[in-house]
Scaffold this active site. Structure first.
Site, PDB file in Angstrom:
ATOM      1  N   GLU A 162    -118.169  69.001  60.228  1.00 42.17           N
ATOM      2  CA  GLU A 162    -118.091  70.348  60.925  1.00 42.17           C
ATOM      3  C   GLU A 162    -118.170  71.219  59.647  1.00 42.17           C
ATOM      4  O   GLU A 162    -119.319  71.712  59.120  1.00 42.17           O
ATOM      5  CB  GLU A 162    -116.750  70.544  61.471  1.00 42.17           C
ATOM      6  N   MET A 163    -116.970  71.790  59.146  1.00 42.32           N
ATOM      7  CA  MET A 163    -116.967  72.659  57.942  1.00 42.32           C
ATOM      8  C   MET A 163    -117.317  72.072  56.527  1.00 42.32           C
ATOM      9  O   MET A 163    -117.592  72.668  55.650  1.00 42.32           O
ATOM     10  CB  MET A 163    -116.136  73.780  58.017  1.00 42.32           C
TER      11      MET A 163
END
Lengths: 338, 338
Positions: B132-133
């Site tokens: 994700e991030m």
């Protein structure tokens, strides 16, 4: 004689010699740089600006469904993505640093090489560019055509329910034209507010003005109004393939000529240069002095110039988040891996 | 006898038998589903919500510098990204479909498998998740600590200038708690506005209620308040590796149990299911009927249920775009290729 008279008359109202020097500097600078004018959106432009804002933020204009204009020209930051070069479809790196969308309407043309005459022409580019949003124009139009909430707006604004790329880019440009950043400390100082800049910032402006930075960074956007060679005195070494203006004119003498970037909000638009190779303002100032002016700025000069550059941060638009209209039953779905 | 009396007395004020049936349906449904309550942000929560909003939109919380919470939970759309599974760092596909952030505070827990007890706990996950991030929490804290405009807000809210992950997730959760969507046509109907839903939508609600959809999709969020097996009557075939609740409880009997997704704004949150495999509402309704209820809905029933589901679209928050504070001189720079 004239100067002496001025000093005498000003001393009457208590102005120091510093203030006189500042006033003279202001008068000189004002011939070359103008404050940013705030935007007033006229009643008949309102609907178009609102549509453009929605489109600017809409990731459905990209093949992946997650990249919007705002991804690289983030108006919550400095109108940029703060990356050396942008990341586009399938995580591909772009060829050049994303220029800020703020005050971009003041530029003589768009893109680093000026290949788009205006914002409307510019807006079409990244939508279709394979390393950016990777969305064929025909598919972008098909997507917008399939979203009832867009069609009704286009009908109201353009008098037709048949969506075209022209509607999309025209509306995006109308929104972008509202993205100006007035009332920076420098602009307030320029308009006569002596306290708007610190003594260090004014000293920085003086160096900026006297050493010749202002020769290219002038006009309301402190740049954006001419093409200049990157590496005037000394050649600029870069691994970037970008050739600048020559890519448009096909003339050899235009190689390494780029549109001079604006210095407005430059604090927020790092990293710098067309290739994003300068990561700090200090680095950029030192290199510009050497390559463009043949001048080695002292540490103190760099510090002052950078302080001045911080005075160029204006007020970013305080805008309402657009609520994007719902997809229709036939809206083509994104395909991040296509 | 009782019913007869009711009919008699109602006919006096001119109610038709349809209206009576609707009123009875409303009374039954109201026992199981409640309208979304609008949020009033108290004066002492305002600063925290504003900070949380900035952090929610800040791509500097990701290693690449271009992914924010809003990338996958886009509040300009339906609080989702409308992808089968999200695209994260380096264009990696996520394991499951991104659930909507809207009304998420009403869920009994967060994530499809409920592994986070609340929104604060949830917020920490995607920041650090490699797909994700991809931002180590220590680096996320370092970034926020380096941004003076964040530190001053944290000082004002939490009484310390030493940033912690707790501040970040607490503020993001406070913002997310404001993301509710009241006043959907269904909610207005539920509160007594007979005209808020069409006859077709009311007919759809009746099928939804009588056929048993409401057994799982109930409460104010029409879901989100229990874990249920995906594939009760007939096993669900999916290539998704997600095992559901068993990943948390480590109990074999919890395999394929997922948190029931909310049906609020379901028009906007396509595609459907934890694996995003159902791309339209029609598809989702047909499959749910078969797998969960052992029932084959007729085309007409599907049409009516889908019409009802469109009545669950509420009012999304009309919020001001956050202007993110400027990076400081030592703000760690993003590294999209790390």
């Amino acid at each position: 004689m004239k100067v002496r008279k001025l000093i005498v008359s000003l001393s009457v109202v208590g102005m120091s010699s510093v203030a006189i020097a500042d006033a003279q500097l202001r008068a000189e600078v004002a011939k070359l740089i103008q404050p940013i004018q705030p935007v007033v959106i006229s009643a008949d432009q309102k609907a178009k600006v609102e549509l453009g804002k929605q489109l600017f933020f809409d990731p459905r204009l990209s093949m992946s469904g997650i990249i919007s204009c705002n991804t690289c020209h983030n108006v919550m930051l400095g109108g940029v993505d703060n990356l050396k070069t942008s990341i586009g479809h399938k995580w591909q790196p772009g060829p050049v640093n994303a220029p800020t969308v703020f005050n971009s309407k003041l530029n003589l043309a768009q893109f680093w090489d000026g290949r788009a005459a205006n914002l409307k022409e510019q807006a079409a580019g990244p939508i279709q560019a394979p390393v950016e949003m990777a969305m064929p124009h025909t598919l972008a139009v098909e997507v917008i055509q399939s979203i009832p909430g867009y069609v009704s707006q286009i009908q109201a604004i353009y008098g037709t329910d048949k969506v075209s790329l022209d509607h999309i880019t025209d509306a995006i440009a109308a929104y972008e034209e509202t993205l100006v950043t007035p009332n920076s400390p420098f602009d307030r100082w320029l308009r006569g507010d002596d306290k708007a800049m610190t003594a260090e910032q004014i000293a920085g402006l003086k160096i900026f003005y006297e050493s010749g930075c202002v020769a290219c960074h002038n006009g309301p956007n402190l740049g954006g109004n001419s093409y200049q060679k990157m590496g005037v005195v000394e050649p600029y070494r870069s691994s970037s393939p970008a050739e600048g203006r020559a890519a448009v004119t096909k003339k050899d003498e235009d190689r390494w000529f780029f549109k001079v970037p604006t210095l407005r909000n430059v604090e927020l638009t790092y990293p710098y240069f067309h290739d994003g190779e300068a990561s700090t303002l200090e680095e950029a100032v030192v290199l510009m002095g050497r390559l463009q002016l043949g001048r080695t700025f002292s540490d103190d000069e760099v510090k002052k110039i950078v302080a001045f550059l911080h005075a160029l941060t204006g007020e970013r638009p305080q805008d309402v988040l657009p609520l994007l209209p719902a997809s229709g039953p036939n809206t083509p779905r994104p395909d991040p891996f296509k």
